[in-house]
Design an enzyme around this catalytic site. Sequence first.
Site, mmCIF file in Angstrom:
data_model
loop_
_atom_site.group_PDB
_atom_site.id
_atom_site.type_symbol
_atom_site.label_atom_id
_atom_site.label_comp_id
_atom_site.label_asym_id
_atom_site.label_seq_id
_atom_site.Cartn_x
_atom_site.Cartn_y
_atom_site.Cartn_z
ATOM 1 N N GLY A 1 0.819 -1.205 0.000
ATOM 2 C CA GLY A 1 0.000 0.000 0.000
ATOM 3 C C GLY A 1 0.848 1.247 0.000
ATOM 4 N N ARG B 1 1.648 6.319 4.739
ATOM 5 C CA ARG B 1 1.092 7.592 5.204
ATOM 6 C C ARG B 1 2.154 8.681 5.170
ATOM 7 N NH1 ARG B 1 -0.848 9.409 10.827
ATOM 8 N NH2 ARG B 1 0.270 7.600 11.622
ATOM 9 N N ARG C 1 -4.664 8.086 8.605
ATOM 10 C CA ARG C 1 -4.763 6.759 7.993
ATOM 11 C C ARG C 1 -5.997 6.662 7.105
ATOM 12 N NH1 ARG C 1 -3.076 6.251 13.249
ATOM 13 N NH2 ARG C 1 -1.051 5.265 13.581
ATOM 14 N N ALA D 1 -2.305 -5.485 7.280
ATOM 15 C CA ALA D 1 -1.651 -4.399 8.016
ATOM 16 C C ALA D 1 -1.659 -3.083 7.259
ATOM 17 C CB ALA D 1 -0.214 -4.778 8.360
ATOM 18 N N PRO E 1 -5.894 2.427 5.672
ATOM 19 C CA PRO E 1 -6.435 2.343 7.043
ATOM 20 C C PRO E 1 -6.841 0.901 7.350
ATOM 21 C CG PRO E 1 -8.061 3.283 5.594
ATOM 22 C CD PRO E 1 -6.827 3.123 4.761
ATOM 23 N N THR F 1 -1.611 -0.640 21.256
ATOM 24 C CA THR F 1 -1.589 -1.246 22.589
ATOM 25 C C THR F 1 -0.158 -1.387 23.092
ATOM 26 O OG1 THR F 1 -3.697 -2.399 22.325
ATOM 27 C CG2 THR F 1 -2.120 -3.363 23.868
ATOM 28 N N HIS G 1 -7.691 1.935 14.584
ATOM 29 C CA HIS G 1 -6.251 2.201 14.592
ATOM 30 C C HIS G 1 -6.060 3.575 13.966
ATOM 31 C CE1 HIS G 1 -1.978 1.886 14.167
ATOM 32 N NE2 HIS G 1 -2.009 1.789 12.848
#
Length: 315
Positions: A83, A86, A92, A122, A125, A153, A179
Site C-alpha cells: 500500500g 502515510r 490513515r 496491516a 487504514p 496497545t 487504529h
Amino acid sequence: MTNQVNHHKVVLVGDGSVGSSYAFAMMQQQVADELVIVDIAQDHIQGDALDLEDVQPLTAPLDVHAGTYADASDADLVILTAGVPRKPGESRLDLVNKNLKILQSIIKPVMDSGFDGIFIVAANPVDVLTAATQKLSGLPRNRVIGSGTSLDTSRWQVALAKKFNADLRTVNAFILGEHGDSEFAAYEAATIAGKPLLTVAKEAGVTQAELDDMEQATRVKGGSIIKLKGATFYGVATSLMRLSRAVLHNENVVLPIGAPVDGQYGLHDMYIGTPALINATGVAEVLEVPLSAAEQAKMVKSADALQAVLNDALN
C-alpha cells in the site's frame, strides 16, 4: 518440501519497510518453514530474499524466496502490507481510496490461486481494508484478521511501564477502537502487576489529566515517528510476526487485533480494535473488554467513523 507434515507456508505481499521488517522478524524465530515474498519490485524482492537467507545460520532455518500470487495456493497465511504509506500530516483514513485500489488488485489473484488460508492485514487504514479484504475474498470473517490496535496497545503499554517504572510484562492494558484518531485507552480494565491502573496512578500521585496526556501521546506517536524518520515499521512488523506465530502454532493466545465484531460492544458486521483469542482457526473468539459508559461511547463513536468510511469506499 511443501508436502511435509505441518509445513507452515506464509506469503508476504508487499516488501516495503513494514514487509521487509516482518520478513526479518520471521527469520529471528522458528515461526514458519517457508516465506514467499511477492511485490511488483521484482529486483528488490530477489535481493531481499538473498539477503534474508543469510540470517538462517545464526537464527533458524526458513526457506525464503521471491514468488508470485500463485504461491498462495497452498499457503497457510497471506500477510498484506502492500500500500501507499502515510505521509506527514495525513491520517490513515486519508489513504483509503488509494489503498483500496491496490487491495483489489491483490485479493483477486490470491483467491484465484486457490488460497484457502488466513489473511492478516496491516495496510492502512487497516480496519477499513481488513473489512474490505473479507468482503472481496469471501472468506469467513474469522479467517481475516487486522493488525488493528496491536501496535497502539504496545505503545500504550510502553508508556505506562515507563511512567510507573513497571516491568512491561506486568502491564495489562489495551487501546481499543480504530487504529487511528478515534482510538482510546480502556482505563477501567487496565492493570499493572494485577492492580487496577487507576489505583496505581492514584497511589503514585498521577492525575487523570496526566494519563490523558499519555494517551494522546500514544495516539499520535506514529505521526511523530513519521515526522522524524519518514515511516514506522518495527513495531507493526513484530506485531504481525506475533500474530503469525499464534495462528501457525495454534497458540490459543489473547492478542489485541482488528477483530470481526458480532454483538460485542453492541457492534456488528465490521472490524475494530479489541482483544481476541487467536489460534489455527484464526479469530477463535472476539473478547469484550469491560468499559465504562464514557468508554463505551468512545467505542461507538470510533465504530461510526470507520463505518462511514467503509461505506463510502465500497460504494
